[in-house]
Write a protein that holds these residues in place. Structure first.
Motif, PDB file in Angstrom:
ATOM      1  N   THR A 218       7.189   2.478  11.226  1.00 50.29           N
ATOM      2  CA  THR A 218       6.930   1.387  10.585  1.00 50.29           C
ATOM      3  C   THR A 218       5.923   0.750  11.391  1.00 50.29           C
ATOM      4  O   THR A 218       6.053   0.162  12.496  1.00 50.29           O
ATOM      5  N   PRO A 219       4.686   0.200  10.888  1.00 51.68           N
ATOM      6  CA  PRO A 219       3.606  -0.424  11.606  1.00 51.68           C
ATOM      7  C   PRO A 219       3.915  -1.948  11.790  1.00 51.68           C
ATOM      8  O   PRO A 219       4.781  -2.406  10.731  1.00 51.68           O
ATOM      9  N   PRO A 220       3.313  -2.635  12.835  1.00 52.82           N
ATOM     10  CA  PRO A 220       3.773  -3.983  12.745  1.00 52.82           C
ATOM     11  C   PRO A 220       3.095  -4.966  11.419  1.00 52.82           C
ATOM     12  O   PRO A 220       2.069  -4.478  11.119  1.00 52.82           O
ATOM     13  N   ALA A 221       3.671  -5.967  10.974  1.00 51.29           N
ATOM     14  CA  ALA A 221       3.413  -6.559   9.706  1.00 51.29           C
ATOM     15  C   ALA A 221       1.969  -7.408  10.364  1.00 51.29           C
ATOM     16  O   ALA A 221       1.095  -7.483   9.404  1.00 51.29           O
ATOM     17  N   ALA A 222       1.686  -7.809  11.668  1.00 52.08           N
ATOM     18  CA  ALA A 222       0.622  -8.304  12.021  1.00 52.08           C
ATOM     19  C   ALA A 222      -0.502  -7.304  11.775  1.00 52.08           C
ATOM     20  O   ALA A 222      -1.593  -7.826  11.377  1.00 52.08           O
ATOM     21  N   LEU A 223      -0.466  -6.302  12.090  1.00 49.77           N
ATOM     22  CA  LEU A 223      -1.553  -5.222  11.953  1.00 49.77           C
ATOM     23  C   LEU A 223      -1.981  -5.088  10.607  1.00 49.77           C
ATOM     24  O   LEU A 223      -3.320  -5.119  10.449  1.00 49.77           O
ATOM     25  N   LEU A 224      -0.931  -4.890   9.807  1.00 44.99           N
ATOM     26  CA  LEU A 224      -1.286  -4.765   8.250  1.00 44.99           C
ATOM     27  C   LEU A 224      -2.082  -5.887   7.657  1.00 44.99           C
ATOM     28  O   LEU A 224      -3.013  -6.109   7.021  1.00 44.99           O
ATOM     29  N   ASN A 225      -1.395  -7.328   8.047  1.00 47.34           N
ATOM     30  CA  ASN A 225      -2.098  -8.362   7.577  1.00 47.34           C
ATOM     31  C   ASN A 225      -3.306  -8.569   8.004  1.00 47.34           C
ATOM     32  O   ASN A 225      -4.247  -8.952   7.115  1.00 47.34           O
ATOM     33  N   VAL A 230      -9.418  -8.330   6.763  1.00 43.88           N
ATOM     34  CA  VAL A 230     -10.895  -7.520   7.005  1.00 43.88           C
ATOM     35  C   VAL A 230     -11.322  -6.903   5.735  1.00 43.88           C
ATOM     36  O   VAL A 230     -12.596  -7.230   5.399  1.00 43.88           O
ATOM     37  N   GLU A 231     -10.341  -6.261   5.032  1.00 46.31           N
ATOM     38  CA  GLU A 231     -10.735  -5.719   3.785  1.00 46.31           C
ATOM     39  C   GLU A 231     -11.196  -6.750   2.850  1.00 46.31           C
ATOM     40  O   GLU A 231     -12.148  -6.408   1.929  1.00 46.31           O
ATOM     41  N   MET A 232     -10.529  -7.853   2.935  1.00 50.31           N
ATOM     42  CA  MET A 232     -10.837  -8.844   1.898  1.00 50.31           C
ATOM     43  C   MET A 232     -12.321  -9.441   2.358  1.00 50.31           C
ATOM     44  O   MET A 232     -13.095  -9.733   1.332  1.00 50.31           O
ATOM     45  N   ASP A 233     -12.449  -9.648   3.595  1.00 53.13           N
ATOM     46  CA  ASP A 233     -13.964 -10.034   4.118  1.00 53.13           C
ATOM     47  C   ASP A 233     -14.963  -9.051   3.737  1.00 53.13           C
ATOM     48  O   ASP A 233     -16.042  -9.295   3.172  1.00 53.13           O
ATOM     49  N   LEU A 234     -14.702  -7.706   3.509  1.00 56.77           N
ATOM     50  CA  LEU A 234     -15.610  -6.735   3.059  1.00 56.77           C
ATOM     51  C   LEU A 234     -15.764  -6.556   1.590  1.00 56.77           C
ATOM     52  O   LEU A 234     -16.548  -5.974   1.322  1.00 56.77           O
ATOM     53  N   GLY A 235     -14.987  -7.299   0.824  1.00 52.12           N
ATOM     54  CA  GLY A 235     -15.050  -7.410  -0.603  1.00 52.12           C
ATOM     55  C   GLY A 235     -14.145  -6.496  -1.263  1.00 52.12           C
ATOM     56  O   GLY A 235     -14.284  -6.026  -2.317  1.00 52.12           O
ATOM     57  N   HIS A 236     -13.272  -5.558  -0.310  1.00 54.33           N
ATOM     58  CA  HIS A 236     -12.399  -4.617  -0.894  1.00 54.33           C
ATOM     59  C   HIS A 236     -10.875  -5.205  -1.285  1.00 54.33           C
ATOM     60  O   HIS A 236      -9.863  -5.096  -0.688  1.00 54.33           O
ATOM     61  N   TYR A 237     -11.075  -5.916  -2.187  1.00 55.32           N
ATOM     62  CA  TYR A 237      -9.994  -6.713  -2.533  1.00 55.32           C
ATOM     63  C   TYR A 237      -8.617  -6.053  -3.054  1.00 55.32           C
ATOM     64  O   TYR A 237      -7.395  -6.300  -2.608  1.00 55.32           O
ATOM     65  N   GLY A 238      -8.806  -4.959  -3.825  1.00 48.14           N
ATOM     66  CA  GLY A 238      -7.627  -4.087  -4.171  1.00 48.14           C
ATOM     67  C   GLY A 238      -6.959  -3.571  -2.957  1.00 48.14           C
ATOM     68  O   GLY A 238      -5.570  -3.566  -3.004  1.00 48.14           O
ATOM     69  N   ALA A 240      -6.999  -4.891  -0.201  1.00 53.46           N
ATOM     70  CA  ALA A 240      -6.403  -6.092   0.936  1.00 53.46           C
ATOM     71  C   ALA A 240      -5.287  -6.494   0.266  1.00 53.46           C
ATOM     72  O   ALA A 240      -4.114  -6.563   0.917  1.00 53.46           O
ATOM     73  N   VAL A 241      -5.044  -6.573  -0.904  1.00 49.91           N
ATOM     74  CA  VAL A 241      -3.798  -6.688  -1.802  1.00 49.91           C
ATOM     75  C   VAL A 241      -2.608  -5.641  -1.231  1.00 49.91           C
ATOM     76  O   VAL A 241      -1.660  -6.088  -1.083  1.00 49.91           O
ATOM     77  N   LYS A 242      -2.843  -4.602  -1.495  1.00 50.84           N
ATOM     78  CA  LYS A 242      -1.926  -3.424  -1.169  1.00 50.84           C
ATOM     79  C   LYS A 242      -1.391  -3.569   0.355  1.00 50.84           C
ATOM     80  O   LYS A 242      -0.324  -3.461   0.682  1.00 50.84           O
ATOM     81  N   LEU A 244      -1.402  -6.230   2.472  1.00 51.36           N
ATOM     82  CA  LEU A 244      -1.139  -7.643   2.648  1.00 51.36           C
ATOM     83  C   LEU A 244       0.361  -7.555   2.086  1.00 51.36           C
ATOM     84  O   LEU A 244       1.532  -8.224   2.612  1.00 51.36           O
ATOM     85  N   GLU A 245       0.530  -7.024   0.754  1.00 48.64           N
ATOM     86  CA  GLU A 245       2.022  -6.966   0.221  1.00 48.64           C
ATOM     87  C   GLU A 245       2.895  -5.862   0.964  1.00 48.64           C
ATOM     88  O   GLU A 245       4.162  -6.139   1.295  1.00 48.64           O
ATOM     89  N   LYS A 246       2.242  -4.966   1.592  1.00 49.47           N
ATOM     90  CA  LYS A 246       3.138  -4.048   2.510  1.00 49.47           C
ATOM     91  C   LYS A 246       3.430  -4.715   3.868  1.00 49.47           C
ATOM     92  O   LYS A 246       4.621  -4.863   4.409  1.00 49.47           O
ATOM     93  N   ALA A 247       2.346  -5.677   4.402  1.00 46.68           N
ATOM     94  CA  ALA A 247       2.821  -6.422   5.558  1.00 46.68           C
ATOM     95  C   ALA A 247       4.029  -7.644   5.423  1.00 46.68           C
ATOM     96  O   ALA A 247       4.810  -7.741   6.090  1.00 46.68           O
ATOM     97  N   LEU A 248       4.049  -7.999   4.038  1.00 43.12           N
ATOM     98  CA  LEU A 248       5.171  -8.928   3.564  1.00 43.12           C
ATOM     99  C   LEU A 248       6.508  -8.149   3.609  1.00 43.12           C
ATOM    100  O   LEU A 248       7.356  -8.696   3.907  1.00 43.12           O
ATOM    101  N   LEU A 249       6.477  -7.070   3.037  1.00 43.56           N
ATOM    102  CA  LEU A 249       7.542  -6.415   2.883  1.00 43.56           C
ATOM    103  C   LEU A 249       8.099  -5.965   4.238  1.00 43.56           C
ATOM    104  O   LEU A 249       9.378  -6.146   4.307  1.00 43.56           O
ATOM    105  N   ILE A 250       7.407  -5.564   5.009  1.00 47.21           N
ATOM    106  CA  ILE A 250       7.643  -5.270   6.512  1.00 47.21           C
ATOM    107  C   ILE A 250       8.243  -6.442   7.118  1.00 47.21           C
ATOM    108  O   ILE A 250       9.437  -6.371   7.908  1.00 47.21           O
TER     109      ILE A 250
END
Length: 290
Positions: A218-225, A230-238, A240-242, A244-250
């Motif tokens: 399991t990767p650290p939540a910080a890394l996924l967040n 960054v994906e959100m900054d690049l405009g890859h919003y979908g 980004a949501v995946k 961030l939601e995985k980070a929250l679950l972890i």
């Protein structure tokens, strides 16, 4: 037990006192540890290692208290006392890498950042020199040594704080050369690249960090967040949501929060790390819908 036995036979032998102090320190019995080192100094006031070991015990004691506000004053007092003992050890010729490293760590915590850089760089230089002298390999640790990747990571963070991003990047990259699997460096280097607007490099570094967990761990939540941001900054919003939601679950399944970007929000207000990630998810979803 062997240290106590030696003390019964030779109660004022400095080597036995130092060994007993080290044993107590490893058990997190810091006051007993310091007492042994102080007894050593009462026998031999110029024992440079005893000064250094008292400084190390005080530093470890401070680190054991956590970062809660109610411990801040006590931590500061312990760190200031540790710094005085370390400085005395240096003046007596004891300049082991871990002494220099701990001095750099204390200076970083109390805001003496330029001094922190000096001590951390000296710790690295001393460690490499001693390792080469002991066997010609920088991978062979020596007595009173340091964790080299961790020290490079600290040095990079200090350079980042004093506004020298290029030197910070250099320190992080050197740390990864020594240990490519140190995920904390991947996280901090990616954050720095994002800070200075180099989003593609930030994404690349975060992805390299995630590859360390490709075997199913399991990767650290910080890394996924942070990758999600960054994906959100690049405009890859979908995407980004995946992430961030995985980070929250972890995060919800772990007792460790890590260093999540946006932590300053939690420090300035009442938001928890979980709230920060949840807020990031809300932002990404809002952008996805627009």
């Amino acid at each position: 037990a062997s240290a106590r036995g030696a003390l019964r036979i030779h109660p004022n032998q400095t080597a036995a006192l130092v060994n007993a102090g080290i044993a107590y320190q490893r058990l997190d019995q810091f006051s007993s540890s310091i007492l042994m080192f102080q007894r050593c100094l009462s026998v031999d006031p110029l024992n440079s290692k005893a000064h250094g070991y008292i400084g190390a015990a005080l530093y470890d004691w401070s680190s054991s208290l956590g970062e809660e506000n109610h411990t801040k004053e006590w931590r500061t007092q312990l760190n200031q006392a540790a710094l005085q003992y370390f400085e005395q050890a240096l003046s007596l010729g004891f300049s082991a890498p871990n002494v220099l490293h701990q001095m750099g760590s204390i200076c970083m915590e109390i805001g003496q950042l330029e001094l922190s850089v000096r001590y951390l760089e000296a710790a690295l230089e001393k460690s490499f020199s001693m390792r080469e002298d002991r066997g010609g390999s920088t991978h062979v640790p020596v007595e009173d040594d340091i964790n080299i990747p961790f020290t490079y990571n600290q040095l990079g963070n200090v350079y980042r704080q004093i506004g020298q991003p290029n030197k910070a990047i250099d320190a992080f990259l050197k740390g990864l050369q020594v240990s490519p699997s140190t995920v904390q460096i991947h996280t901090n280097l990616g954050t720095l690249y994002r800070d200075i607007g180099q989003l593609d490099k930030a994404r690349e570094v975060y992805m390299q960090g995630l590859e360390l967990y490709s075997s199913g761990s399991t990767p650290p939540a910080a890394l996924l967040n942070n990758l999600g941001l960054v994906e959100m900054d690049l405009g890859h919003y979908g995407e980004a949501v995946k992430l961030l939601e995985k980070a929250l679950l972890i995060l919800r399944g772990s007792s460790s929060t890590g260093d999540v970007e946006g932590k300053a929000i939690a420090l300035d207000g009442d938001l928890s790390v979980e709230d920060i990630i949840s807020t990031n998810i809300g932002r990404a979803k809002a952008l996805l819908l627009n």
